[in-house]
Scaffold this motif. Structure first.
Motif, PDB file in Angstrom:
ATOM      1  N   ALA A 106       0.837  -1.202   0.000  1.00  0.00           N
ATOM      2  CA  ALA A 106       0.000   0.000   0.000  1.00  0.00           C
ATOM      3  C   ALA A 106       0.873   1.253   0.000  1.00  0.00           C
ATOM      4  N   LEU A 107       1.979   1.237   0.788  1.00  0.00           N
ATOM      5  CA  LEU A 107       2.910   2.370   0.790  1.00  0.00           C
ATOM      6  C   LEU A 107       3.516   2.566  -0.597  1.00  0.00           C
ATOM      7  N   ALA A 109       2.643   9.469  -5.988  1.00  0.00           N
ATOM      8  CA  ALA A 109       2.877  10.708  -5.233  1.00  0.00           C
ATOM      9  C   ALA A 109       3.198  11.866  -6.174  1.00  0.00           C
ATOM     10  N   PRO A 110       2.850  13.083  -5.764  1.00  0.00           N
ATOM     11  CA  PRO A 110       3.232  14.254  -6.571  1.00  0.00           C
ATOM     12  C   PRO A 110       4.748  14.443  -6.530  1.00  0.00           C
ATOM     13  N   GLU A 111       5.276  15.308  -7.374  1.00  0.00           N
ATOM     14  CA  GLU A 111       6.718  15.567  -7.446  1.00  0.00           C
ATOM     15  C   GLU A 111       7.294  16.041  -6.115  1.00  0.00           C
ATOM     16  N   THR A 112       6.453  16.627  -5.271  1.00  0.00           N
ATOM     17  CA  THR A 112       6.910  17.101  -3.966  1.00  0.00           C
ATOM     18  C   THR A 112       7.019  15.967  -2.958  1.00  0.00           C
ATOM     19  N   GLU A 132       1.504  12.111   5.947  1.00  0.00           N
ATOM     20  CA  GLU A 132       0.568  11.900   4.834  1.00  0.00           C
ATOM     21  C   GLU A 132       0.441  10.416   4.506  1.00  0.00           C
ATOM     22  N   LEU A 133       1.565   9.706   4.509  1.00  0.00           N
ATOM     23  CA  LEU A 133       1.529   8.270   4.230  1.00  0.00           C
ATOM     24  C   LEU A 133       0.758   7.515   5.307  1.00  0.00           C
ATOM     25  N   ALA A 169      10.241  14.148   2.784  1.00  0.00           N
ATOM     26  CA  ALA A 169       9.166  13.618   1.933  1.00  0.00           C
ATOM     27  C   ALA A 169       9.757  12.503   1.081  1.00  0.00           C
ATOM     28  N   PHE A 170       8.893  11.622   0.595  1.00  0.00           N
ATOM     29  CA  PHE A 170       9.356  10.422  -0.102  1.00  0.00           C
ATOM     30  C   PHE A 170       8.590  10.221  -1.399  1.00  0.00           C
ATOM     31  N   LEU A 171       9.275   9.652  -2.393  1.00  0.00           N
ATOM     32  CA  LEU A 171       8.632   9.219  -3.623  1.00  0.00           C
ATOM     33  C   LEU A 171       9.467   8.147  -4.281  1.00  0.00           C
TER      34      LEU A 171
END
Length: 106
Positions: A17-18, A25-28, A34-35, A102-104
């Motif tokens: 799910a993560l 996720a957006p570029e930010t 949020e997660l 933040a993560f992506l």
């Protein structure tokens, strides 16, 4: 505060799910808070799951990108920080007003 059920599909895992949330996720990027809200786990548990997810992604040819924390008082950026959690205070000005990482997925 009510939590939504973790599995998005039958048999889905927390890390799955993560991964799905981070992939869209957006570029930010998305913060641990949020997660945690999107996946339905505690904010404190997010970092541990992300560490394991990072290894899985690396094995699959992808990467977990970390957008580093930044001090809101002096602008110090925590570029070399290895931990995925929010720092407690700034090493430059000692402020505790810190933007979380933040993560992506890349």
């Amino acid at each position: 505060m009510s939590h939504s059920p973790v599995p998005q599909a039958r048999g889905a895992t927390v890390r799955g799910a993560l991964e799905a949330e981070l992939a869209s996720a957006p570029e930010t990027g998305l913060t641990a808070r949020e997660l945690s809200a999107r996946v339905g786990i505690s904010e404190k548990d997010v970092a541990g799951h992300l560490e394991h997810l990072e290894k899985s992604l690396r094995a699959g040819g992808a990467a977990l990108e970390v957008i580093p924390s930044e001090c809101l008082a002096c602008g110090f950026v925590f570029r070399d920080r290895k931990r995925l959690t929010r720092p407690g205070s700034c090493p430059e000005c000692r402020s505790t007003r810190i933007e979380p990482p933040a993560f992506l997925i890349r």
